[in-house]
Design an enzyme around this catalytic site. Structure first.
Site, short mmCIF file in Angstrom:
data_model
loop_
_atom_site.label_atom_id
_atom_site.label_comp_id
_atom_site.label_asym_id
_atom_site.label_seq_id
_atom_site.Cartn_x
_atom_site.Cartn_y
_atom_site.Cartn_z
N MET A 1 0.83 -1.19 0.00
CA MET A 1 0.00 0.00 0.00
C MET A 1 0.87 1.25 0.00
O MET A 1 0.82 2.03 0.92
CB MET A 1 -0.90 0.01 1.22
N PRO A 2 1.68 1.45 -0.99
CA PRO A 2 2.50 2.66 -1.01
C PRO A 2 1.65 3.92 -1.23
O PRO A 2 0.72 3.92 -2.03
CB PRO A 2 3.45 2.46 -2.19
N HIS A 3 2.02 4.95 -0.50
CA HIS A 3 1.44 6.28 -0.71
C HIS A 3 2.61 7.23 -0.90
O HIS A 3 3.55 7.25 -0.11
CB HIS A 3 0.61 6.72 0.49
#
Length: 76
Positions: A1-3
């Site tokens: 879940m990269p932001h």
């Protein structure tokens, strides 16, 4: 879940240019982190040069110099 959160000086970027940048960042995250396209979010926020030190440099750069993978070539 990269932001990914990108703060930058105001530029006259079109929506197409922002989407192109987001596409390239997404491709890199998929390549290096194995992230799915659906798991990636990217924010872009313009910050006035006069506000950079207070809003970005001090809290997000200077306070985390030991964990930055790429350090800036400037100091305040």
């Amino acid at each position: 879940m990269p932001h990914v959160s990108i703060e930058y000086f105001p530029r006259d970027l079109s929506d197409a240019e922002k989407q192109s940048l987001a596409h390239e960042i997404t491709a890199s995250l998929q390549k290096y982190l194995g992230a799915s396209e659906q798991s990636i979010s990217i924010a872009m926020q313009e910050v006035a040069p006069a506000d950079w030190k207070k809003q970005v440099y001090d809290p997000k750069i200077k306070a985390h110099l030991d964990t930055l993978v790429k350090k800036p070539g400037y100091e305040y």
